[in-house]
Design a protein around this motif. Sequence first.
Motif, PDB file in Angstrom:
ATOM      1  N   LEU A   4       0.843  -1.189   0.000  1.00 41.23           N
ATOM      2  CA  LEU A   4       0.000   0.000   0.000  1.00 41.23           C
ATOM      3  C   LEU A   4       0.875   1.235   0.000  1.00 41.23           C
ATOM      4  O   LEU A   4       1.908   1.286   0.669  1.00 41.23           O
ATOM      5  N   GLU A   5       0.447   2.240  -0.745  1.00 38.57           N
ATOM      6  CA  GLU A   5       1.154   3.505  -0.802  1.00 38.57           C
ATOM      7  C   GLU A   5       0.110   4.609  -0.834  1.00 38.57           C
ATOM      8  O   GLU A   5      -0.918   4.481  -1.492  1.00 38.57           O
ATOM      9  N   SER A   6       0.381   5.688  -0.135  1.00 39.15           N
ATOM     10  CA  SER A   6      -0.560   6.801  -0.143  1.00 39.15           C
ATOM     11  C   SER A   6       0.030   7.959  -0.924  1.00 39.15           C
ATOM     12  O   SER A   6       1.242   8.066  -1.072  1.00 39.15           O
ATOM     13  N   GLY A   7      -0.858   8.789  -1.432  1.00 44.16           N
ATOM     14  CA  GLY A   7      -0.416   9.927  -2.209  1.00 44.16           C
ATOM     15  C   GLY A   7      -1.544  10.905  -2.440  1.00 44.16           C
ATOM     16  O   GLY A   7      -2.657  10.739  -1.931  1.00 44.16           O
ATOM     17  N   ARG A   8      -1.259  11.929  -3.226  1.00 46.02           N
ATOM     18  CA  ARG A   8      -2.207  12.997  -3.522  1.00 46.02           C
ATOM     19  C   ARG A   8      -2.570  12.933  -4.998  1.00 46.02           C
ATOM     20  O   ARG A   8      -1.703  12.841  -5.859  1.00 46.02           O
ATOM     21  N   VAL A   9      -3.852  12.994  -5.299  1.00 46.07           N
ATOM     22  CA  VAL A   9      -4.325  12.969  -6.682  1.00 46.07           C
ATOM     23  C   VAL A   9      -3.958  14.290  -7.345  1.00 46.07           C
ATOM     24  O   VAL A   9      -4.271  15.364  -6.827  1.00 46.07           O
ATOM     25  N   VAL A  10      -3.270  14.219  -8.484  1.00 49.48           N
ATOM     26  CA  VAL A  10      -2.894  15.438  -9.206  1.00 49.48           C
ATOM     27  C   VAL A  10      -3.641  15.575 -10.529  1.00 49.48           C
ATOM     28  O   VAL A  10      -3.684  16.657 -11.096  1.00 49.48           O
ATOM     29  N   ALA A  11      -4.230  14.484 -11.028  1.00 52.69           N
ATOM     30  CA  ALA A  11      -5.009  14.545 -12.263  1.00 52.69           C
ATOM     31  C   ALA A  11      -5.995  13.387 -12.273  1.00 52.69           C
ATOM     32  O   ALA A  11      -5.699  12.304 -11.771  1.00 52.69           O
ATOM     33  N   VAL A  12      -7.160  13.632 -12.859  1.00 50.35           N
ATOM     34  CA  VAL A  12      -8.197  12.614 -12.944  1.00 50.35           C
ATOM     35  C   VAL A  12      -8.578  12.435 -14.408  1.00 50.35           C
ATOM     36  O   VAL A  12      -8.866  13.410 -15.105  1.00 50.35           O
ATOM     37  N   GLU A  13      -8.544  11.192 -14.869  1.00 48.15           N
ATOM     38  CA  GLU A  13      -8.985  10.826 -16.211  1.00 48.15           C
ATOM     39  C   GLU A  13     -10.182   9.893 -16.048  1.00 48.15           C
ATOM     40  O   GLU A  13     -10.510   9.509 -14.925  1.00 48.15           O
ATOM     41  N   PRO A  14     -10.859   9.502 -17.129  1.00 52.81           N
ATOM     42  CA  PRO A  14     -12.074   8.697 -16.985  1.00 52.81           C
ATOM     43  C   PRO A  14     -11.921   7.425 -16.130  1.00 52.81           C
ATOM     44  O   PRO A  14     -12.754   7.171 -15.272  1.00 52.81           O
ATOM     45  N   ASP A  15     -10.888   6.630 -16.348  1.00 54.25           N
ATOM     46  CA  ASP A  15     -10.740   5.380 -15.601  1.00 54.25           C
ATOM     47  C   ASP A  15      -9.466   5.299 -14.779  1.00 54.25           C
ATOM     48  O   ASP A  15      -9.179   4.262 -14.192  1.00 54.25           O
ATOM     49  N   VAL A  16      -8.670   6.360 -14.773  1.00 52.73           N
ATOM     50  CA  VAL A  16      -7.412   6.356 -14.018  1.00 52.73           C
ATOM     51  C   VAL A  16      -7.221   7.698 -13.326  1.00 52.73           C
ATOM     52  O   VAL A  16      -7.822   8.701 -13.717  1.00 52.73           O
ATOM     53  N   VAL A  17      -6.397   7.678 -12.302  1.00 56.20           N
ATOM     54  CA  VAL A  17      -5.966   8.920 -11.660  1.00 56.20           C
ATOM     55  C   VAL A  17      -4.439   8.914 -11.615  1.00 56.20           C
ATOM     56  O   VAL A  17      -3.808   7.857 -11.606  1.00 56.20           O
ATOM     57  N   TRP A  18      -3.873  10.087 -11.619  1.00 63.07           N
ATOM     58  CA  TRP A  18      -2.438  10.238 -11.442  1.00 63.07           C
ATOM     59  C   TRP A  18      -2.210  10.675 -10.009  1.00 63.07           C
ATOM     60  O   TRP A  18      -2.767  11.673  -9.555  1.00 63.07           O
ATOM     61  N   VAL A  19      -1.409   9.891  -9.293  1.00 61.93           N
ATOM     62  CA  VAL A  19      -1.170  10.114  -7.873  1.00 61.93           C
ATOM     63  C   VAL A  19       0.293  10.491  -7.674  1.00 61.93           C
ATOM     64  O   VAL A  19       1.193   9.800  -8.145  1.00 61.93           O
ATOM     65  N   GLU A  20       0.515  11.597  -6.964  1.00 61.11           N
ATOM     66  CA  GLU A  20       1.871  12.009  -6.610  1.00 61.11           C
ATOM     67  C   GLU A  20       2.215  11.363  -5.283  1.00 61.11           C
ATOM     68  O   GLU A  20       1.494  11.510  -4.303  1.00 61.11           O
ATOM     69  N   THR A  21       3.313  10.622  -5.280  1.00 62.18           N
ATOM     70  CA  THR A  21       3.745   9.946  -4.061  1.00 62.18           C
ATOM     71  C   THR A  21       5.087  10.513  -3.633  1.00 62.18           C
ATOM     72  O   THR A  21       5.812  11.100  -4.422  1.00 62.18           O
ATOM     73  N   LEU A  22       5.423  10.303  -2.388  1.00 63.96           N
ATOM     74  CA  LEU A  22       6.715  10.710  -1.849  1.00 63.96           C
ATOM     75  C   LEU A  22       7.448   9.450  -1.454  1.00 63.96           C
ATOM     76  O   LEU A  22       7.056   8.764  -0.521  1.00 63.96           O
ATOM     77  N   ARG A  23       8.498   9.124  -2.214  1.00 62.40           N
ATOM     78  CA  ARG A  23       9.261   7.919  -1.926  1.00 62.40           C
ATOM     79  C   ARG A  23      10.245   8.212  -0.793  1.00 62.40           C
ATOM     80  O   ARG A  23      11.150   9.011  -0.940  1.00 62.40           O
ATOM     81  N   ARG A  24      10.052   7.522   0.296  1.00 62.80           N
ATOM     82  CA  ARG A  24      10.983   7.637   1.419  1.00 62.80           C
ATOM     83  C   ARG A  24      11.835   6.380   1.437  1.00 62.80           C
ATOM     84  O   ARG A  24      11.321   5.286   1.489  1.00 62.80           O
ATOM     85  N   SER A  25      13.116   6.572   1.401  1.00 66.18           N
ATOM     86  CA  SER A  25      13.979   5.404   1.423  1.00 66.18           C
ATOM     87  C   SER A  25      14.276   5.018   2.867  1.00 66.18           C
ATOM     88  O   SER A  25      14.082   5.793   3.786  1.00 66.18           O
ATOM     89  N   THR A  26      14.777   3.837   3.038  1.00 66.89           N
ATOM     90  CA  THR A  26      15.159   3.368   4.365  1.00 66.89           C
ATOM     91  C   THR A  26      16.653   3.572   4.595  1.00 66.89           C
ATOM     92  O   THR A  26      17.269   2.861   5.355  1.00 66.89           O
ATOM     93  N   CYS A  27      17.209   4.586   3.941  1.00 69.53           N
ATOM     94  CA  CYS A  27      18.644   4.825   4.011  1.00 69.53           C
ATOM     95  C   CYS A  27      19.155   5.014   5.441  1.00 69.53           C
ATOM     96  O   CYS A  27      20.269   4.631   5.751  1.00 69.53           O
ATOM     97  N   GLY A  28      18.351   5.621   6.290  1.00 66.73           N
ATOM     98  CA  GLY A  28      18.800   5.888   7.647  1.00 66.73           C
ATOM     99  C   GLY A  28      19.079   4.633   8.439  1.00 66.73           C
ATOM    100  O   GLY A  28      19.918   4.622   9.325  1.00 66.73           O
ATOM    101  N   SER A  29      18.379   3.544   8.134  1.00 71.27           N
ATOM    102  CA  SER A  29      18.565   2.320   8.905  1.00 71.27           C
ATOM    103  C   SER A  29      19.329   1.246   8.147  1.00 71.27           C
ATOM    104  O   SER A  29      19.579   0.182   8.692  1.00 71.27           O
ATOM    105  N   CYS A  30      19.710   1.508   6.921  1.00 75.53           N
ATOM    106  CA  CYS A  30      20.382   0.499   6.102  1.00 75.53           C
ATOM    107  C   CYS A  30      21.893   0.517   6.383  1.00 75.53           C
ATOM    108  O   CYS A  30      22.511   1.577   6.460  1.00 75.53           O
ATOM    109  N   ALA A  31      22.475  -0.661   6.480  1.00 75.66           N
ATOM    110  CA  ALA A  31      23.911  -0.766   6.750  1.00 75.66           C
ATOM    111  C   ALA A  31      24.744  -0.353   5.543  1.00 75.66           C
ATOM    112  O   ALA A  31      25.908   0.023   5.692  1.00 75.66           O
ATOM    113  N   ALA A  32      24.181  -0.402   4.348  1.00 71.56           N
ATOM    114  CA  ALA A  32      24.938  -0.083   3.135  1.00 71.56           C
ATOM    115  C   ALA A  32      24.717   1.354   2.679  1.00 71.56           C
ATOM    116  O   ALA A  32      25.030   1.686   1.540  1.00 71.56           O
ATOM    117  N   ARG A  33      24.205   2.219   3.538  1.00 69.66           N
ATOM    118  CA  ARG A  33      23.828   3.561   3.104  1.00 69.66           C
ATOM    119  C   ARG A  33      24.986   4.367   2.534  1.00 69.66           C
ATOM    120  O   ARG A  33      24.788   5.200   1.678  1.00 69.66           O
TER     121      ARG A  33
END
Length: 163
Positions: free
Chosen positions: A3-32
């Motif tokens: 599951l991912e949450s986001g904000r709708v930025v455009a609406v078409e008849p059968d689809v929506v375009w959703v803006e998401t914010l990708r947060r990486s797990t860099c802070g907790s990864c050993a290979a950062r």
Amino acid sequence: MLLESGRVVAVEPDVVWVETLRRSTCGSCAARAGCGQRLLNRHEGGGRGLVRALSGDALKAADCRVNDRVEIALPEEVILRGSTIVYAVPIISMILAVALVSGLSTDAGDAASVTAALAGFAAGLGLVRWHAFSHRDDPRIQPVLQRRLPADLDAGITVAAMS
């Protein structure tokens, strides 16, 4: 389901375009320190991305409005299959092209092999593009709308496992 949450930025008849914010797990990864993901997210404008989400059973695209907060879902196996296709097809087609050129001519030089490798790689990328285009409306492998979220929630990624 992922599951991912986001904000709708455009609406078409059968689809929506959703803006998401990708947060990486860099802070907790050993290979950062040796990984390029953090740098890539920083370079891409803070990790924001647009996702094309199809209408789902619970929420239709026509019911959404611009700036609505929504949750989209994607089956976990789609990630694995998609990664395999994106990475394996170009490499396999490149190897097959080099093998074909080497098999046709016993005295194929380095230039012919390099040319065959580049042509095979490009053909593989074309196959990946064709696959993505031909499956763009398949709800089994595309993100689908799950539900509308309250407006005060953050539009960042919420990755959770659904039962």
